[in-house]
Design a protein around this motif. Structure first.
Motif, PDB file in Angstrom:
ATOM      1  N   TRP A   1      -0.086   7.612  33.943  1.00 50.02           N
ATOM      2  CA  TRP A   1       0.586   6.413  34.460  1.00 50.02           C
ATOM      3  C   TRP A   1       1.385   5.728  33.348  1.00 50.02           C
ATOM      4  O   TRP A   1       2.509   5.264  33.562  1.00 50.02           O
ATOM      5  N   GLN A   2       0.800   5.695  32.166  1.00 49.44           N
ATOM      6  CA  GLN A   2       1.488   5.089  31.026  1.00 49.44           C
ATOM      7  C   GLN A   2       2.754   5.880  30.684  1.00 49.44           C
ATOM      8  O   GLN A   2       3.797   5.300  30.343  1.00 49.44           O
ATOM      9  N   LEU A   3       2.676   7.208  30.788  1.00 47.96           N
ATOM     10  CA  LEU A   3       3.853   8.030  30.510  1.00 47.96           C
ATOM     11  C   LEU A   3       4.913   7.824  31.589  1.00 47.96           C
ATOM     12  O   LEU A   3       6.114   7.767  31.296  1.00 47.96           O
ATOM     13  N   LEU A   4       4.481   7.702  32.842  1.00 42.15           N
ATOM     14  CA  LEU A   4       5.429   7.432  33.915  1.00 42.15           C
ATOM     15  C   LEU A   4       6.127   6.100  33.676  1.00 42.15           C
ATOM     16  O   LEU A   4       7.345   5.961  33.904  1.00 42.15           O
ATOM     17  N   THR A   5       5.380   5.119  33.190  1.00 35.24           N
ATOM     18  CA  THR A   5       5.967   3.819  32.847  1.00 35.24           C
ATOM     19  C   THR A   5       7.013   3.979  31.748  1.00 35.24           C
ATOM     20  O   THR A   5       8.085   3.360  31.791  1.00 35.24           O
ATOM     21  N   ALA A   6       6.719   4.830  30.757  1.00 38.43           N
ATOM     22  CA  ALA A   6       7.672   5.073  29.671  1.00 38.43           C
ATOM     23  C   ALA A   6       8.950   5.738  30.189  1.00 38.43           C
ATOM     24  O   ALA A   6      10.060   5.407  29.754  1.00 38.43           O
ATOM     25  N   PHE A   7       8.814   6.656  31.123  1.00 37.10           N
ATOM     26  CA  PHE A   7       9.998   7.267  31.742  1.00 37.10           C
ATOM     27  C   PHE A   7      10.838   6.207  32.446  1.00 37.10           C
ATOM     28  O   PHE A   7      12.077   6.224  32.387  1.00 37.10           O
TER      29      PHE A   7
ATOM     30  N   HIS B   1      10.797   7.710  21.204  1.00 32.61           N
ATOM     31  CA  HIS B   1      10.036   6.656  21.882  1.00 32.61           C
ATOM     32  C   HIS B   1       8.843   6.240  21.002  1.00 32.61           C
ATOM     33  O   HIS B   1       8.227   7.089  20.341  1.00 32.61           O
ATOM     34  N   PRO B   2       8.535   4.942  20.968  1.00 36.62           N
ATOM     35  CA  PRO B   2       7.425   4.458  20.116  1.00 36.62           C
ATOM     36  C   PRO B   2       6.086   5.149  20.376  1.00 36.62           C
ATOM     37  O   PRO B   2       5.259   5.257  19.456  1.00 36.62           O
ATOM     38  N   THR B   3       5.860   5.618  21.605  1.00 36.73           N
ATOM     39  CA  THR B   3       4.570   6.251  21.917  1.00 36.73           C
ATOM     40  C   THR B   3       4.613   7.773  21.783  1.00 36.73           C
ATOM     41  O   THR B   3       3.634   8.442  22.125  1.00 36.73           O
ATOM     42  N   ALA B   4       5.743   8.309  21.308  1.00 41.19           N
ATOM     43  CA  ALA B   4       5.889   9.768  21.222  1.00 41.19           C
ATOM     44  C   ALA B   4       4.815  10.351  20.301  1.00 41.19           C
ATOM     45  O   ALA B   4       4.549   9.827  19.219  1.00 41.19           O
ATOM     46  N   HIS B   5       4.198  11.434  20.765  1.00 40.73           N
ATOM     47  CA  HIS B   5       3.138  12.099  20.020  1.00 40.73           C
ATOM     48  C   HIS B   5       3.034  13.520  20.542  1.00 40.73           C
ATOM     49  O   HIS B   5       3.426  13.814  21.673  1.00 40.73           O
TER      50      HIS B   5
END
Length: 325
Positions: free
Chosen positions: A260-266, A277-281
């Motif tokens: 869900w968090q990744l969908l939010t980032a998209f 992206h700041p959360t890229a890992h």
């Protein structure tokens, strides 16, 4: 064709000559079949052989042409009237039986629709037995009338909740070469769908979204309402869903999971997620695969919902995803 009367022109599209000429001709006076005698191309008569001793009936060659049902044309007209996805194919090993298409109420669900022409109760029984044995899913069986249905045949169809529809009861002639459905067929199809289309995924919190059968990812829009809720639209079908409704819940925390968090980032990237992206890992690759699987499962659209874009070194969604405003 004479027996069709005023509906001759409307039925003509469903008939075709079978290459033979009639040996008899029905007499409307005595009701029996008169023998057709051909002296030459222009001297053809139907001769009465019964006790009525009717006068000879003069005929023209077109009067003696034998017609048969054009099953392909009929099947296409039936499919159009019942809003079935036309896809004609023979059913191996079955005489005068063919699949005319599929009933596809939602994406991920396709039920064969079979049209059969049988003339004896035993032939109908054998046909249904073989369909039950060879079809790997529930199906819809069509026949001109219900006259050949019997308790044993009905019991066979009940085993998998297959649907039988007599054409005479669910269709009526509209225009030449076309039918229109009677209101009754909507109720019958609705009952069939309710028996075979689940309303939710019993193995998770994911709800059932009624994705239209022909939908593609380009037809999907996901708009965030808030951090826990999205508004979904696929063609004319809409709904409002929590993260848990889409199967994206961390059960340990009763909170949105990483998908869900990744969908939010998209959404925040207007459908794009890059390594900037700041959360890229490195774990995001696996999360993206899991997110793709969740979305495929929720919408039941088989293609990958994301595509890798070499120029930006990132993933682009094939659907529209909009952030909270």
């Amino acid at each position: 064709m004479r027996l069709a009367g005023s509906e001759h022109d409307m039925l003509r599209m469903f008939l075709r000559p079978n290459g033979s000429l009639a040996a008899s001709y029905l007499c409307t006076r005595c009701g029996c079949a008169h023998e057709v005698i051909t002296h030459n191309e222009v001297d053809i008569v139907a001769v009465c052989r019964c006790e009525a001793q009717c006068s000879n009936i003069p005929l023209k060659k077109p009067d003696t042409i034998v017609y048969e049902v054009n099953r392909s044309a009929l099947g296409k007209a039936v499919a159009a009237a019942l809003k079935i996805t036309a896809d004609e194919a023979p059913v191996n090993g079955l005489h005068q039986t063919a699949r005319i298409g599929f009933c596809s109420p939602f994406a991920g669900y396709r039920f064969p629709v079979v049209l059969t022409f049988q003339y004896e109760p035993e032939d109908m029984r054998v046909t249904v037995e073989r369909l039950e044995a060879t079809m790997d899913t529930a199906f819809v069986l069509l026949a001109p009338t219900a006259q050949l249905m019997s308790p044993p045949v009905e019991d066979l169809l009940k085993r998998k909740n297959d649907l039988f529809l007599p054409l005479v009861e669910v269709l009526e002639l509209a225009d030449a070469g076309a039918f229109k459905a009677r209101p009754r067929q909507d109720d019958l199809f609705a009952k069939f769908r309710s028996q075979h289309v689940p309303q939710a995924d019993a193995t998770s919190t994911m709800v059932f979204f009624p994705t239209p059968a022909d939908a593609k990812w380009k037809d999907v829009t996901i708009r965030f309402v808030d951090g826990h809720t999205v508004f979904v639209k696929v063609k004319g079908t809409t709904g409002r869903y929590l993260y848990s409704d889409m199967g994206m819940i961390d059960r340990r925390k009763a909170a949105p999971d990483s998908q869900w968090q990744l969908l939010t980032a998209f959404a925040e990237g207007n459908g794009m997620f890059t390594w900037d992206h700041p959360t890229a890992h490195k774990k995001k690759q696996k999360q993206r695969e899991t997110l793709a699987a969740r979305l495929q499962r929720f919408f039941r659209i088989d293609d990958d919902p994301f595509v890798y874009v070499e120029d930006t070194k990132g993933w682009q969604s094939r659907f529209t995803v909009v952030p909270e405003t």
